[in-house]
Write a protein that holds these residues in place. Structure first.
Motif, PDB file in Angstrom:
ATOM      1  N   GLU A  73       0.841  -1.198   0.000  1.00 59.98           N
ATOM      2  CA  GLU A  73       0.000   0.000   0.000  1.00 59.98           C
ATOM      3  C   GLU A  73       0.880   1.253   0.000  1.00 59.98           C
ATOM      4  O   GLU A  73       0.620   2.205  -0.732  1.00 59.98           O
ATOM      5  CB  GLU A  73      -0.916  -0.005   1.227  1.00 59.98           C
ATOM      6  N   ALA A  74       1.937   1.253   0.804  1.00 53.13           N
ATOM      7  CA  ALA A  74       2.851   2.399   0.850  1.00 53.13           C
ATOM      8  C   ALA A  74       3.539   2.582  -0.504  1.00 53.13           C
ATOM      9  O   ALA A  74       3.687   3.708  -0.984  1.00 53.13           O
ATOM     10  CB  ALA A  74       3.879   2.209   1.952  1.00 53.13           C
ATOM     11  N   ARG A  76       2.395   1.600  -3.440  1.00 56.02           N
ATOM     12  CA  ARG A  76       1.379   2.059  -4.390  1.00 56.02           C
ATOM     13  C   ARG A  76       1.115   3.556  -4.210  1.00 56.02           C
ATOM     14  O   ARG A  76       1.051   4.312  -5.184  1.00 56.02           O
ATOM     15  CB  ARG A  76       0.087   1.265  -4.202  1.00 56.02           C
ATOM     16  N   LYS A  77       0.989   3.990  -2.950  1.00 56.96           N
ATOM     17  CA  LYS A  77       0.751   5.408  -2.695  1.00 56.96           C
ATOM     18  C   LYS A  77       1.934   6.256  -3.162  1.00 56.96           C
ATOM     19  O   LYS A  77       1.758   7.332  -3.726  1.00 56.96           O
ATOM     20  CB  LYS A  77       0.505   5.644  -1.206  1.00 56.96           C
ATOM     21  N   ARG A  78       3.157   5.767  -2.938  1.00 58.38           N
ATOM     22  CA  ARG A  78       4.354   6.497  -3.358  1.00 58.38           C
ATOM     23  C   ARG A  78       4.397   6.624  -4.873  1.00 58.38           C
ATOM     24  O   ARG A  78       4.668   7.694  -5.420  1.00 58.38           O
ATOM     25  CB  ARG A  78       5.606   5.792  -2.851  1.00 58.38           C
ATOM     26  N   LEU A  80       1.881   6.479  -6.937  1.00 58.24           N
ATOM     27  CA  LEU A  80       0.809   7.378  -7.351  1.00 58.24           C
ATOM     28  C   LEU A  80       1.226   8.834  -7.127  1.00 58.24           C
ATOM     29  O   LEU A  80       1.027   9.688  -8.003  1.00 58.24           O
ATOM     30  CB  LEU A  80      -0.468   7.064  -6.573  1.00 58.24           C
ATOM     31  N   ARG A  81       1.847   9.111  -5.972  1.00 53.78           N
ATOM     32  CA  ARG A  81       2.307  10.462  -5.677  1.00 53.78           C
ATOM     33  C   ARG A  81       3.373  10.898  -6.670  1.00 53.78           C
ATOM     34  O   ARG A  81       3.356  12.032  -7.178  1.00 53.78           O
ATOM     35  CB  ARG A  81       2.852  10.510  -4.251  1.00 53.78           C
ATOM     36  N   LYS A  84       1.733  11.661 -10.049  1.00 58.97           N
ATOM     37  CA  LYS A  84       1.057  12.957 -10.020  1.00 58.97           C
ATOM     38  C   LYS A  84       2.069  14.092 -10.050  1.00 58.97           C
ATOM     39  O   LYS A  84       1.845  15.113 -10.708  1.00 58.97           O
ATOM     40  CB  LYS A  84       0.185  13.070  -8.767  1.00 58.97           C
TER      41      LYS A  84
END
Length: 133
Positions: A73-74, A76-78, A80-81, A84
């Motif tokens: 999850e971390a 994936r979030k990284r 995605l960030r 962006k």
């Protein structure tokens, strides 16, 4: 044990709720116990989930994650960030190029206008100097 279990249930906000502990589910029955002063009655029943024996069920089923899931999850979030951020940087560079082009075209227009004004000034100076003679 019942008193400590009741204290746990009340302190955890599970007044008349359910608690699943080591494969058994325990429910507090009746809110009338507070009015009558009687001890609450507990009823044991088999669990409705297929959890292994000894697992305590959390308040929200999605709250427990394995370290691998948390790492994924971390990650994936990284990603995605970062994606962006790349898009935002690309858009920023595009806007900067557009701004610079606008400034360059404005400079070109102002240079032409300045040259015309200089020529007009020279013409007026010639006219004034010829009348003064």
């Amino acid at each position: 044990m019942l008193a400590s279990l009741e204290q746990f249930m009340l302190s955890s906000g599970r007044g008349a709720g359910e608690l699943c502990l080591q494969g058994l589910s325990m429910a507090v029955t009746g809110d009338e116990t507070a009015a009558t002063g009687d001890m609450p009655s507990y009823q044991l029943r088999t669990p409705t989930t297929n959890l292994p024996q000894g697992v305590v069920m959390a308040a929200s089923p999605g709250a427990l994650h394995s370290p691998q899931q948390l790492a994924e999850e971390a990650t994936r979030k990284r990603e995605l960030r970062l994606m962006k951020n790349r898009e935002a940087a690309k858009e920023c560079r595009r806007r900067k190029k557009e701004y610079i082009k606008c400034l360059e075209s404005r400079v070109a227009v102002l240079e032409v206008q300045n040259q015309k004004l200089i020529e007009e000034l020279e013409t007026l100076k010639d006219i004034c100097s010829s009348k003064a003679d």
